[in-house]
Design an enzyme around this catalytic site. Structure first.
Site, PDB file in Angstrom:
ATOM      1  N   ALA A 134       0.815  -1.207  -0.046  1.00  0.00           N
ATOM      2  CA  ALA A 134       0.064   0.006   0.008  1.00  0.00           C
ATOM      3  C   ALA A 134       0.975   1.324   0.207  1.00  0.00           C
ATOM      4  O   ALA A 134       1.634   1.299   0.924  1.00  0.00           O
ATOM      5  CB  ALA A 134      -0.817   0.075   1.223  1.00  0.00           C
ATOM      6  N   GLU A 135       0.666   2.046  -1.047  1.00  0.00           N
ATOM      7  CA  GLU A 135       1.358   3.240  -0.918  1.00  0.00           C
ATOM      8  C   GLU A 135       0.292   4.524  -0.638  1.00  0.00           C
ATOM      9  O   GLU A 135      -0.339   5.013  -1.480  1.00  0.00           O
ATOM     10  CB  GLU A 135       1.810   3.427  -2.556  1.00  0.00           C
ATOM     11  CG  GLU A 135       2.756   4.655  -2.527  1.00  0.00           C
ATOM     12  CD  GLU A 135       3.093   5.027  -3.924  1.00  0.00           C
ATOM     13  OE1 GLU A 135       2.963   6.152  -4.639  1.00  0.00           O
ATOM     14  OE2 GLU A 135       3.889   4.032  -4.604  1.00  0.00           O
ATOM     15  N   ASP A 136       0.443   5.059   0.449  1.00  0.00           N
ATOM     16  CA  ASP A 136      -0.746   5.807   1.047  1.00  0.00           C
ATOM     17  C   ASP A 136       0.225   6.979   1.839  1.00  0.00           C
ATOM     18  O   ASP A 136       0.957   6.572   2.830  1.00  0.00           O
ATOM     19  CB  ASP A 136      -1.680   5.243   1.865  1.00  0.00           C
ATOM     20  CG  ASP A 136      -2.584   6.295   2.631  1.00  0.00           C
ATOM     21  OD1 ASP A 136      -2.718   7.275   1.791  1.00  0.00           O
ATOM     22  OD2 ASP A 136      -2.963   6.030   3.578  1.00  0.00           O
TER      23      ASP A 136
END
Length: 826
Positions: free
Chosen positions: A610-612
């Site tokens: 997850a790239e958040d």
């Protein structure tokens, strides 16, 4: 009266057998018939599931329920120490919406596996019965046709027609492209004749069908299991002829006494042989006084199990299936391999031509303005054959992020084959165990680095063919490298010629309408995650890359763009209310939960990242405990911190406490954190790489430039070592940064007159003695340290000493193999 019913069975009959059994029960004649159509449909829907009895199925369902984790929508809150009531209520409401979304999907599809398998029927596929089928989703269209170079781009020759299941209530269009008979050839004798296009399996080319049917009767079916009926009235006609025909009884004496049904049944039952080796079906008739009670006919359990133990007659079907040579001899493919085509829609706003949404390969026209889908059906000898199995998932991830197009040393767009021969060996030598490919999915604008995706199911044709990419994945697996794909499901290109924008003429096909459907700053389109057909499209896309190209994991790009209706462009103070207010897109969160559950069911060892940038709570928590189900999350604040320190803070003022806090203290947990000193963002979009800042002689105006460059080299090593040793179990490096690539990355664009000067990598630098070779050797030693001592995979270090006055931080790791405590002090 004759009553027919169809018992459930797992047998698939590719040829129209008409097996039936009849039982007399009073005046009711029950004809138990196996319908080939219903059997084929049932078998296709059930995908050849194992043949279990009702008791076995119930036991397995109960066992599966016991093995499933207990669902607690707010389970992870106590683990991470969150006690916000509003957020807990939001999670409970999200879980209710998740159950409703699962119900909606299962109302349209059998299960989640079928809901994510749209690529098996949508798009263009070769059918076994000498034809090509095309299916697409365009609910706003009134008419659909296929135009291409194979039919002179005619919008009327190959269209969805009545009687061909042309259009359904959900907006799916179906078109059949029949192969053309060659001159002098006769049509197939049987309409169900099938062909094997993959290889030259021609056993059925010279087979007589009548002989095959007799062979099945002799070898497969037991006596009284087969009966061929030529007419629905055959039984009635025989009974009528037996009683009223010329050979029937003429008087009451000849007719004799007609016994009651029970007596007749007992006489018939006595004729049944009670033999364990006998495979004849046995029946029991129970009379409960109901005239038309079909349930009165009960099959003997022993005979039932014997019949179920029969294997489907696939061997006979294979004998009848003709091969590729026979197909090419008799038919001319209606659309050949490499043909270009587009889909034609007639909409309320006029006719449109679009690249099919499920197309797997695209090529531009010579002028480069118009793209067309390419029918990819290479001959068997040209299809890539997989040689290497997937590597085992390592305990720690050392990810090498790369872009195929700029991976070459020459000023041009590099190819898959060049990447395999030149870059993959370098990655293996550098000590990384996974590659993450960015800009791979088809996109029209090369300067967008591949993030404005236009066709989610196609690899970019700039780099090569689908089989070339399969070879890349296969060779990477052979070197022990996992292959991750940077997937962009958070937005899409607003391209009407190639992409999905206004696909069927309507503004709300795949995307939200109005302002909600447009990214506030990037000009891209936002998916409508609450729509069942959009979920079907996105989930199928993920499964497509896993099954077709054996992708080992996904990095979900820019999740903050889909989490919030403001696309993440807002000030975050860290309050929990910001994660559950009216700006949070609950449908997007539900989609990610479904995606993670589906992916881990398809491939249990798959890795999702997850790239958040907003650190949404529960990214890597199990979905059963209220999380989103990712395996790793990207700590994007680390590289932001290093860039801020390099550019805005003098080196003697760097705070060790600040560095430790960013690397160790976070809300998501460091045990699933992926970190990097810098990725591709630092050297793109007009930025400068860290090596350009620290190692470039032009960056130092002092007279002691050489000393400053060496100092910068040491500082860059220290930044890498600190990040590598005291952060999470996964580390990422962008292509070229391992040896301090000096130049920024700049893709060809109108602003630089489409220059390729900075769209490449200088691979000769680490091979020559000097600064860059020293950086590369240090990077290799660092990855080798993890291989030997498992720096990343062991428990997180305890930071027991941080001193800002003398710029010292000292973490203690677990004991190494030599029995000594490993420490790293900076």
């Amino acid at each position: 009266m004759a009553v027919s019913f169809f018992p459930t069975t797992n047998h698939l009959f590719p040829i129209p057998f008409r097996e039936s059994h009849s039982v007399l029960h009073g005046h009711l004649k029950l004809e138990i018939k196996l319908s080939p159509v219903s059997l084929a449909i049932a078998a296709r829907r059930r995908s050849w599931k194992c043949n279990f009895s009702a008791q076995e199925r119930t036991a397995k369902q109960q066992q599966r329920r016991k093995s499933e984790p207990v669902v607690d929508p707010v389970g992870f809150l106590s683990k991470v120490g969150i006690s916000d009531r509003a957020f807990a209520q939001f999670l409970r409401e999200r879980y209710k919406a998740l159950k409703d979304r699962r119900f909606d999907l299962c109302s349209r599809f059998t299960d989640m596996m079928e809901a994510s398998s749209g690529y098996e029927i949508l798009g263009m596929h070769r059918h076994r019965q000498h034809r090509v089928d095309f299916m697409d989703w365009a609910p706003g269209s009134r008419y659909c046709a296929i135009v291409g170079d194979f039919n002179g781009w005619s919008p009327t020759e190959n269209s969805a027609r009545e009687g061909y299941y042309g259009h359904d209530d959900f907006g799916y269009w179906f078109i059949i492209l029949e192969d053309k008979l060659r001159d002098g050839e006769e049509p197939d004798e049987f309409f169900f004749q099938e062909y094997n296009y993959v290889d030259d399996y021609d056993r059925g080319d010279s087979l007589n069908v009548e002989e095959l049917l007799e062979k099945i009767d002799d070898e497969y079916w037991e006596p009284e299991e087969k009966f061929y009926r030529n007419s629905r009235l055959e039984f009635v006609a025989k009974l009528y002829e037996e009683i009223f025909g010329p050979n029937g009884p003429q008087t009451d004496e000849e007719l004799g006494e007609i016994m009651d049904a029970e007596t007749r049944y007992k006489q018939w039952k006595e004729k049944q042989k009670i033999d364990s080796n006998n495979r004849l079906p046995c029946y029991e008739v129970l009379d409960h006084g109901k005239t038309y009670d079909i349930e009165n006919v009960i099959l003997d359990p022993v005979s039932k199990e014997k019949f179920r133990a029969k294997k489907p007659p696939l061997a006979y079907w294979k004998e009848m299936c003709k091969g590729r040579k026979a197909w090419l001899k008799k038919y001319m493919p209606t659309i050949s391999h490499g043909s270009r085509y587009r889909v034609y829609f007639n909409t309320p706003n006029g006719p449109l031509e679009r690249v099919p949404a499920w197309a797997t390969y695209l090529l531009p026209d010579p002028d480069g303005e118009k793209f067309c889908a390419v029918h990819w059906e290479p001959p068997p000898e040209a299809v890539h054959k997989w040689k290497n199995a997937r590597p085992k998932v390592p305990k720690s991830l050392r990810v090498y992020e790369c872009h195929v197009g700029i991976s070459g040393a020459e000023p041009k767009v590099s190819s898959f084959n060049e990447f395999v021969s030149k870059v993959l060996p370098h990655i293996k030598e550098a000590g990384y165990n996974a590659i993450q490919l960015i800009g791979l999915v088809e996109h029209r604008d090369y300067s967008s680095v591949g993030y404005r995706v236009t066709n989610l199911f196609a690899v970019s044709s700039r780099y090569g063919t689908p089989d070339d990419f399969k070879r890349l994945v296969d060779e990477a697996h052979g070197l022990g490298l996992l292959v991750f794909l940077d997937i962009v499901h958070s937005y899409a290109a607003a391209d009407e010629l190639v992409g999905l924008s206004l696909y069927d003429g309507s503004n709300d096909c795949y995307f939200h309408s109005g302002k909600r459907g447009h990214h506030k700053h990037w000009g891209t389109r936002m998916y409508k995650y609450g729509d069942v057909d959009v979920l079907h499209f996105l989930l199928s896309n993920l499964k497509w890359w896993v099954t077709e190209y054996l992708i080992d994991g996904f990095n979900f790009h820019s999740l903050s763009s889909m989490f919030y209706t403001h696309n993440g462009f807002a000030t975050f103070s860290g309050e929990m209310e910001e994660y559950c207010n009216q700006y949070v897109d609950k449908d997007a969160l539900i989609y990610l939960i479904l995606a993670n559950e589906m992916l881990h069911d398809v491939h249990p060892n798959i890795i999702t990242i997850a790239e958040d940038a907003t650190f949404y709570p529960g990214l890597c928590e199990p979905t059963s405990q209220g999380g989103l189900g990712f395996d790793y999350w990207v700590n994007v604040s680390v590289t932001t911190m290093w860039l801020w320190l390099l550019v805005d803070v003098p080196q003697h003022e760097w705070s060790m406490n600040k560095i430790v806090d960013v690397l160790v203290k976070n809300s998501q947990g460091s045990d699933k954190m992926l970190v990097y000193v810098e990725n591709h963002n630092q050297s793109m979009s007009g930025g400068r790489s860290f090596a350009d800042i620290l190692l470039s002689k032009q960056a130092h105006k002092s007279s002691k430039r050489e000393d400053m460059v060496l100092r910068g080299s040491s500082l860059l090593k220290m930044m890498k070592l600190i990040t590598f040793t005291i952060s999470g179990p996964a580390y990422l490096n962008f292509m070229g940064n391992e040896f301090g690539h000096p130049n920024r990355v700049e893709f060809p664009s109108p602003g630089n007159n489409y220059s390729f000067s900075y769209a490449n990598r200088q691979w000769d630098l680490p091979r020559n003695e000097g600064l860059h070779c020293d950086q590369f050797n240090f990077d290799k030693d660092m990855t080798r340290l993890d291989e030997i001592e498992q720096i990343l995979s062991k428990r997180l270090p305890n930071i027991h000493h941080v001193n800002d006055s003398v710029k010292v931080q000292r973490p203690i790791h677990a004991t190494c193999n030599c029995g000594m405590d490993r420490t790293a002090e900076s």
